[in-house]
Write a protein that holds these residues in place. Structure first.
Motif, PDB file in Angstrom:
ATOM      1  N   LYS A 122       0.776  -1.239   0.104  1.00 10.24           N
ATOM      2  CA  LYS A 122       0.067  -0.221   0.036  1.00 10.24           C
ATOM      3  C   LYS A 122       0.901   1.392  -0.111  1.00 10.24           C
ATOM      4  CE  LYS A 122      -4.502  -1.685   1.273  1.00 10.24           C
ATOM      5  NZ  LYS A 122      -5.470  -1.847   2.184  1.00 10.24           N
ATOM      6  N   VAL A 123       0.173   2.351  -0.672  1.00 11.19           N
ATOM      7  CA  VAL A 123       0.806   3.814  -0.711  1.00 11.19           C
ATOM      8  C   VAL A 123      -0.294   4.413  -0.635  1.00 11.19           C
ATOM      9  CG1 VAL A 123       2.819   2.898  -2.158  1.00 11.19           C
ATOM     10  CG2 VAL A 123       0.935   3.732  -3.257  1.00 11.19           C
ATOM     11  N   LEU A 124      -0.109   5.640  -0.244  1.00 12.67           N
ATOM     12  CA  LEU A 124      -1.207   6.891  -0.385  1.00 12.67           C
ATOM     13  C   LEU A 124      -1.240   7.521  -1.865  1.00 12.67           C
ATOM     14  CD1 LEU A 124      -0.474   8.525   2.896  1.00 12.67           C
ATOM     15  CD2 LEU A 124      -2.291   7.091   2.265  1.00 12.67           C
ATOM     16  N   ILE A 125      -2.289   7.510  -2.407  1.00 12.24           N
ATOM     17  CA  ILE A 125      -2.641   8.223  -3.805  1.00 12.24           C
ATOM     18  C   ILE A 125      -3.719   9.259  -3.317  1.00 12.24           C
ATOM     19  CG2 ILE A 125      -3.238   7.937  -6.106  1.00 12.24           C
ATOM     20  CD1 ILE A 125      -2.193   5.146  -6.106  1.00 12.24           C
ATOM     21  N   ASP A 126      -3.227  10.450  -3.477  1.00 11.33           N
ATOM     22  CA  ASP A 126      -4.091  11.475  -3.287  1.00 11.33           C
ATOM     23  C   ASP A 126      -4.616  11.478  -1.646  1.00 11.33           C
ATOM     24  OD1 ASP A 126      -3.547  12.917  -5.422  1.00 11.33           O
ATOM     25  OD2 ASP A 126      -5.218  12.517  -6.565  1.00 11.33           O
ATOM     26  N   GLY A 127      -3.888  10.843  -0.938  1.00 11.35           N
ATOM     27  CA  GLY A 127      -4.153  10.936   0.600  1.00 11.35           C
ATOM     28  C   GLY A 127      -4.965   9.367   0.714  1.00 11.35           C
ATOM     29  N   ARG A 128      -5.182   8.453  -0.095  1.00 18.53           N
ATOM     30  CA  ARG A 128      -5.872   7.413   0.297  1.00 18.53           C
ATOM     31  C   ARG A 128      -5.068   6.206  -0.025  1.00 18.53           C
ATOM     32  NH1 ARG A 128      -8.949   4.849  -3.928  1.00 18.53           N
ATOM     33  NH2 ARG A 128      -9.828   3.187  -3.283  1.00 18.53           N
ATOM     34  N   ALA A 129      -5.201   5.344   1.016  1.00 18.53           N
ATOM     35  CA  ALA A 129      -4.309   3.959   0.745  1.00 18.53           C
ATOM     36  C   ALA A 129      -4.699   2.963  -0.320  1.00 18.53           C
ATOM     37  CB  ALA A 129      -4.416   3.329   2.111  1.00 18.53           C
ATOM     38  N   VAL A 130      -3.809   2.815  -1.244  1.00 21.73           N
ATOM     39  CA  VAL A 130      -4.089   1.945  -2.384  1.00 21.73           C
ATOM     40  C   VAL A 130      -3.309   0.836  -2.493  1.00 21.73           C
ATOM     41  CG1 VAL A 130      -4.361   2.124  -4.890  1.00 21.73           C
ATOM     42  CG2 VAL A 130      -5.135   3.914  -3.301  1.00 21.73           C
ATOM     43  N   ALA A 131      -3.649  -0.220  -2.928  1.00 21.18           N
ATOM     44  CA  ALA A 131      -2.798  -1.367  -3.346  1.00 21.18           C
ATOM     45  C   ALA A 131      -1.978  -0.956  -4.581  1.00 21.18           C
ATOM     46  CB  ALA A 131      -3.502  -2.752  -3.502  1.00 21.18           C
ATOM     47  N   SER A 132      -0.430  -0.773  -4.470  1.00 24.49           N
ATOM     48  CA  SER A 132       0.194  -0.462  -5.510  1.00 24.49           C
ATOM     49  C   SER A 132       0.388  -1.823  -6.792  1.00 24.49           C
ATOM     50  CB  SER A 132       1.246   0.151  -5.110  1.00 24.49           C
ATOM     51  OG  SER A 132       2.013  -0.620  -4.408  1.00 24.49           O
ATOM     52  N   CYS A 133       0.132  -2.879  -6.021  1.00 25.09           N
ATOM     53  CA  CYS A 133       0.765  -4.027  -6.825  1.00 25.09           C
ATOM     54  C   CYS A 133      -0.533  -4.250  -7.876  1.00 25.09           C
ATOM     55  CB  CYS A 133       0.651  -5.383  -6.194  1.00 25.09           C
ATOM     56  SG  CYS A 133      -1.074  -6.087  -5.242  1.00 25.09           S
ATOM     57  N   ILE A 134      -1.714  -3.762  -7.666  1.00 31.71           N
ATOM     58  CA  ILE A 134      -2.893  -3.908  -8.839  1.00 31.71           C
ATOM     59  C   ILE A 134      -3.227  -2.600  -9.489  1.00 31.71           C
ATOM     60  CG2 ILE A 134      -3.686  -6.050  -7.922  1.00 31.71           C
ATOM     61  CD1 ILE A 134      -5.949  -3.994  -6.653  1.00 31.71           C
ATOM     62  N   THR A 135      -2.316  -1.380  -9.139  1.00 33.25           N
ATOM     63  CA  THR A 135      -2.495  -0.090  -9.908  1.00 33.25           C
ATOM     64  C   THR A 135      -1.813   0.200 -10.906  1.00 33.25           C
ATOM     65  OG1 THR A 135      -3.103   0.774  -7.773  1.00 33.25           O
ATOM     66  CG2 THR A 135      -2.683   2.335  -9.175  1.00 33.25           C
ATOM     67  N   PRO A 136      -2.291   0.273 -12.154  1.00 37.92           N
ATOM     68  CA  PRO A 136      -1.304   0.532 -13.354  1.00 37.92           C
ATOM     69  C   PRO A 136      -0.727   1.918 -13.216  1.00 37.92           C
ATOM     70  CG  PRO A 136      -3.595   0.112 -13.979  1.00 37.92           C
ATOM     71  CD  PRO A 136      -3.572   0.133 -12.494  1.00 37.92           C
ATOM     72  N   VAL A 137       0.552   2.043 -13.404  1.00 36.78           N
ATOM     73  CA  VAL A 137       1.274   3.296 -13.168  1.00 36.78           C
ATOM     74  C   VAL A 137       0.613   4.376 -14.086  1.00 36.78           C
ATOM     75  CG1 VAL A 137       3.023   2.851 -14.853  1.00 36.78           C
ATOM     76  CG2 VAL A 137       3.435   4.119 -12.778  1.00 36.78           C
ATOM     77  N   ALA A 138       0.171   4.028 -15.323  1.00 35.43           N
ATOM     78  CA  ALA A 138      -0.350   5.067 -15.961  1.00 35.43           C
ATOM     79  C   ALA A 138      -1.692   5.655 -15.421  1.00 35.43           C
ATOM     80  CB  ALA A 138      -1.050   4.395 -17.178  1.00 35.43           C
ATOM     81  N   SER A 139      -2.239   5.138 -14.429  1.00 31.06           N
ATOM     82  CA  SER A 139      -3.682   5.633 -13.675  1.00 31.06           C
ATOM     83  C   SER A 139      -3.136   6.712 -12.618  1.00 31.06           C
ATOM     84  CB  SER A 139      -4.377   4.545 -13.223  1.00 31.06           C
ATOM     85  OG  SER A 139      -3.608   3.923 -11.886  1.00 31.06           O
ATOM     86  N   VAL A 140      -1.711   6.867 -12.405  1.00 33.72           N
ATOM     87  CA  VAL A 140      -1.527   7.891 -11.302  1.00 33.72           C
ATOM     88  C   VAL A 140      -0.886   9.248 -11.907  1.00 33.72           C
ATOM     89  CG1 VAL A 140      -1.414   5.997  -9.513  1.00 33.72           C
ATOM     90  CG2 VAL A 140       0.765   6.460 -10.759  1.00 33.72           C
ATOM     91  N   GLN A 141      -0.847   9.103 -13.146  1.00 30.70           N
ATOM     92  CA  GLN A 141      -0.281  10.413 -13.439  1.00 30.70           C
ATOM     93  C   GLN A 141      -1.164  11.846 -13.088  1.00 30.70           C
ATOM     94  OE1 GLN A 141       1.470  10.206 -17.856  1.00 30.70           O
ATOM     95  NE2 GLN A 141      -0.201   8.891 -17.755  1.00 30.70           N
TER      96      GLN A 141
END
Length: 146
Positions: A46-65
């Motif tokens: 897990k990492v914070l994305i815009d303050g929300r804890a999210v599983a980074s293993c299933i998050t495509p990097v393109a979606s976090v630009q």
């Protein structure tokens, strides 16, 4: 593609479907987030994305630009641990520590939204974070203490 991690902009030349976890660990050498299940169920990544804890293993990097990503490495400021990190140390909430970065990230996400959560709110917020060593009581106490 351009991503912002721990308040620093990075340009990555990776396929759009690369997991955020791989981008962080392999391409940016930020190894605090761990690979656990690879399915977003264990919480180790897990990492914070815009303050929300999210599983980074299933998050495509393109979606976090154009989003703010904070890893466990980004919580410490000017040599001082984040209060949640310090509480985990104070409460001895580590055993093997493999899950700790994901636990801490999830707790920071919770405490940002709700600085004084009840014990039940902590338990509910930490669902999806697995500790194989079963130090859950110490983890819950640390989060409440922080």
């Amino acid at each position: 593609m351009k991503i912002n991690v721990n308040s620093t902009d990075y340009n990555l030349d990776v396929p759009d479907n690369t997991s955020l976890l791989d981008a962080l660990r392999v391409h940016l050498n930020l190894t605090g987030s761990k690979y656990g299940c690879g399915e977003g169920a264990c919480g180790a990544c897990k990492v914070l994305i815009d303050g929300r804890a999210v599983a980074s293993c299933i998050t495509p990097v393109a979606s976090v630009q154009n989003k703010s990503i904070i890893t466990i490495e980004g919580l410490e400021k000017d040599g001082k641990l984040h209060p949640v990190q310090q509480a985990f140390l104070d409460e001895d909430a580590f055993q093997c520590a493999y899950c700790s970065s994901g636990m801490i990230i999830s707790a920071v996400g919770l405490k940002t939204k709700n600085p004084k959560p009840s014990r039940q709110q902590v338990i509910e917020a930490m669902q999806g974070n697995i500790c194989r060593c079963c130090v859950y009581p110490r983890i819950i106490n640390a989060i409440i203490k922080a």
